[in-house]
Scaffold this active site. Sequence first.
Site, PDB file in Angstrom:
ATOM      1  N   ASN A   1      10.229  -4.812  -5.097  1.00 35.80           N
ATOM      2  CA  ASN A   1       9.858  -4.138  -3.853  1.00 35.80           C
ATOM      3  C   ASN A   1       9.403  -5.189  -2.852  1.00 35.80           C
ATOM      4  O   ASN A   1       8.626  -6.079  -3.197  1.00 35.80           O
ATOM      5  CB  ASN A   1       8.735  -3.132  -4.115  1.00 35.80           C
ATOM      6  CG  ASN A   1       9.186  -1.993  -5.025  1.00 35.80           C
ATOM      7  OD1 ASN A   1      10.310  -1.526  -4.910  1.00 35.80           O
ATOM      8  ND2 ASN A   1       8.314  -1.561  -5.911  1.00 35.80           N
TER       9      ASN A   1
ATOM     10  N   ASP B   1       2.693  -3.477 -16.907  1.00 35.30           N
ATOM     11  CA  ASP B   1       2.231  -2.731 -15.738  1.00 35.30           C
ATOM     12  C   ASP B   1       1.158  -1.737 -16.182  1.00 35.30           C
ATOM     13  O   ASP B   1       1.279  -1.087 -17.214  1.00 35.30           O
ATOM     14  CB  ASP B   1       3.409  -1.994 -15.082  1.00 35.30           C
ATOM     15  CG  ASP B   1       3.074  -1.526 -13.676  1.00 35.30           C
ATOM     16  OD1 ASP B   1       3.652  -2.074 -12.720  1.00 35.30           O
ATOM     17  OD2 ASP B   1       2.220  -0.617 -13.533  1.00 35.30           O
ATOM     18  N   ILE B   2       0.096  -1.628 -15.369  1.00 33.22           N
ATOM     19  CA  ILE B   2      -1.035  -0.768 -15.725  1.00 33.22           C
ATOM     20  C   ILE B   2      -0.669   0.717 -15.612  1.00 33.22           C
ATOM     21  O   ILE B   2      -1.334   1.563 -16.211  1.00 33.22           O
ATOM     22  CB  ILE B   2      -2.251  -1.115 -14.826  1.00 33.22           C
ATOM     23  CG1 ILE B   2      -3.555  -0.721 -15.493  1.00 33.22           C
ATOM     24  CG2 ILE B   2      -2.133  -0.495 -13.440  1.00 33.22           C
ATOM     25  CD1 ILE B   2      -4.792  -1.303 -14.818  1.00 33.22           C
TER      26      ILE B   2
ATOM     27  N   HIS C   1       6.599 -10.207  -7.233  1.00 29.72           N
ATOM     28  CA  HIS C   1       6.724  -9.833  -8.644  1.00 29.72           C
ATOM     29  C   HIS C   1       8.035  -9.105  -8.875  1.00 29.72           C
ATOM     30  O   HIS C   1       8.561  -8.439  -7.995  1.00 29.72           O
ATOM     31  CB  HIS C   1       5.557  -8.953  -9.098  1.00 29.72           C
ATOM     32  CG  HIS C   1       5.295  -7.768  -8.211  1.00 29.72           C
ATOM     33  ND1 HIS C   1       4.622  -7.876  -7.015  1.00 29.72           N
ATOM     34  CD2 HIS C   1       5.625  -6.463  -8.337  1.00 29.72           C
ATOM     35  CE1 HIS C   1       4.538  -6.690  -6.447  1.00 29.72           C
ATOM     36  NE2 HIS C   1       5.142  -5.810  -7.216  1.00 29.72           N
TER      37      HIS C   1
ATOM     38  N   GLY D   1       8.091  -0.399  -0.393  1.00 26.86           N
ATOM     39  CA  GLY D   1       7.076   0.183  -1.269  1.00 26.86           C
ATOM     40  C   GLY D   1       6.253  -0.849  -2.017  1.00 26.86           C
ATOM     41  O   GLY D   1       5.650  -0.535  -3.043  1.00 26.86           O
ATOM     42  N   GLN D   2       6.202  -2.065  -1.512  1.00 30.84           N
ATOM     43  CA  GLN D   2       5.417  -3.105  -2.184  1.00 30.84           C
ATOM     44  C   GLN D   2       3.929  -2.858  -1.964  1.00 30.84           C
ATOM     45  O   GLN D   2       3.465  -2.780  -0.827  1.00 30.84           O
ATOM     46  CB  GLN D   2       5.797  -4.495  -1.650  1.00 30.84           C
ATOM     47  CG  GLN D   2       5.082  -5.618  -2.372  1.00 30.84           C
ATOM     48  CD  GLN D   2       5.494  -7.008  -1.876  1.00 30.84           C
ATOM     49  OE1 GLN D   2       6.317  -7.130  -0.966  1.00 30.84           O
ATOM     50  NE2 GLN D   2       4.918  -8.031  -2.469  1.00 30.84           N
TER      51      GLN D   2
ATOM     52  N   HIS E   1       9.651  -6.233 -11.426  1.00 31.32           N
ATOM     53  CA  HIS E   1       9.424  -5.210 -12.448  1.00 31.32           C
ATOM     54  C   HIS E   1      10.603  -5.252 -13.414  1.00 31.32           C
ATOM     55  O   HIS E   1      11.761  -5.253 -12.988  1.00 31.32           O
ATOM     56  CB  HIS E   1       9.412  -3.804 -11.845  1.00 31.32           C
ATOM     57  CG  HIS E   1       8.335  -3.544 -10.835  1.00 31.32           C
ATOM     58  ND1 HIS E   1       7.245  -2.737 -11.104  1.00 31.32           N
ATOM     59  CD2 HIS E   1       8.194  -3.941  -9.550  1.00 31.32           C
ATOM     60  CE1 HIS E   1       6.486  -2.658 -10.014  1.00 31.32           C
ATOM     61  NE2 HIS E   1       7.041  -3.374  -9.053  1.00 31.32           N
TER      62      HIS E   1
HETATM   63  P1  AMP Z   1       4.711  -2.859  -6.206  1.00 31.25           P
HETATM   64  O1  AMP Z   1       4.647  -1.458  -5.655  1.00 31.25           O
HETATM   65  O2  AMP Z   1       6.119  -3.347  -6.379  1.00 31.25           O
HETATM   66  O3  AMP Z   1       3.842  -3.808  -5.395  1.00 31.25           O
HETATM   67  O4  AMP Z   1       4.145  -2.774  -7.666  1.00 31.25           O
HETATM   68  C1  AMP Z   1       2.835  -3.103  -8.009  1.00 31.25           C
HETATM   69  C2  AMP Z   1       2.663  -2.719  -9.448  1.00 31.25           C
HETATM   70  O5  AMP Z   1       1.488  -3.329  -9.928  1.00 31.25           O
HETATM   71  C3  AMP Z   1       2.509  -1.206  -9.679  1.00 31.25           C
HETATM   72  O6  AMP Z   1       3.545  -0.763 -10.564  1.00 31.25           O
HETATM   73  C4  AMP Z   1       1.127  -1.083 -10.327  1.00 31.25           C
HETATM   74  O7  AMP Z   1       1.067  -0.089 -11.325  1.00 31.25           O
HETATM   75  C5  AMP Z   1       0.909  -2.479 -10.880  1.00 31.25           C
HETATM   76  N1  AMP Z   1      -0.491  -2.879 -11.031  1.00 31.25           N
HETATM   77  C6  AMP Z   1      -1.493  -2.730 -10.132  1.00 31.25           C
HETATM   78  N2  AMP Z   1      -2.625  -3.251 -10.616  1.00 31.25           N
HETATM   79  C7  AMP Z   1      -2.343  -3.736 -11.836  1.00 31.25           C
HETATM   80  C8  AMP Z   1      -3.101  -4.382 -12.860  1.00 31.25           C
HETATM   81  N3  AMP Z   1      -4.411  -4.652 -12.706  1.00 31.25           N
HETATM   82  N4  AMP Z   1      -2.486  -4.735 -13.998  1.00 31.25           N
HETATM   83  C9  AMP Z   1      -1.171  -4.450 -14.187  1.00 31.25           C
HETATM   84  N5  AMP Z   1      -0.397  -3.852 -13.261  1.00 31.25           N
HETATM   85  C10 AMP Z   1      -0.970  -3.482 -12.113  1.00 31.25           C
END
Ligand code: AMP
Length: 122
Positions: free
Chosen positions: A91, A33-34, A104, A97-98, A106
């Site tokens: 999520n 995760d970024i 995906h 909170g998605q 986590h």
């Molecule tokens: P969600 O809120 O469950 O949709 O989580 C989306 C996740 O994607 C968040 O934890 C972000 O930090 C992560 N995210 C967004 N863009 C990127 C990216 N380019 N590379 C890796 N993770 C990312």
Amino acid sequence: MAYDSNNIFARILKGEIPCKKVYEDNDILSFHDINPKAPVHVLVIPKGAYINYSEFAIQAPSDVQQRFHQMVSQIAQDLGLSETGYRLIMNCGTNGGQEVPHFHVHILGGKRLGAMIGSEDI
Ligand code: AMP
């Protein structure tokens, strides 16, 4: 709602955006995760175009779903999280909170995690 083929994870899958890869096969990609919320924070996504958990659970073939879950477990093990434990978060939708509309999971670990959800009023 139609799948947005330009969402961030779709673009990662197309190779348009880089990621810090943890694992990849024909059906699954896993990457860091970024914006990590724990010492270990990895995402696992199917390569298929599923918007969220519900779509994946209802529409993905059983063997695809089974293998996905097996690999989530395997990746957690490979990250060294099995003994100390970890948390999985999926999520789903606005109230869940998605942020990214590509299903995906986590995987979070590397320390004792806090409360299951935020402490805002119910
Ligand atoms: P969600 O809120 O469950 O949709 O989580 C989306 C996740 O994607 C968040 O934890 C972000 O930090 C992560 N995210 C967004 N863009 C990127 C990216 N380019 N590379 C890796 N993770 C990312």
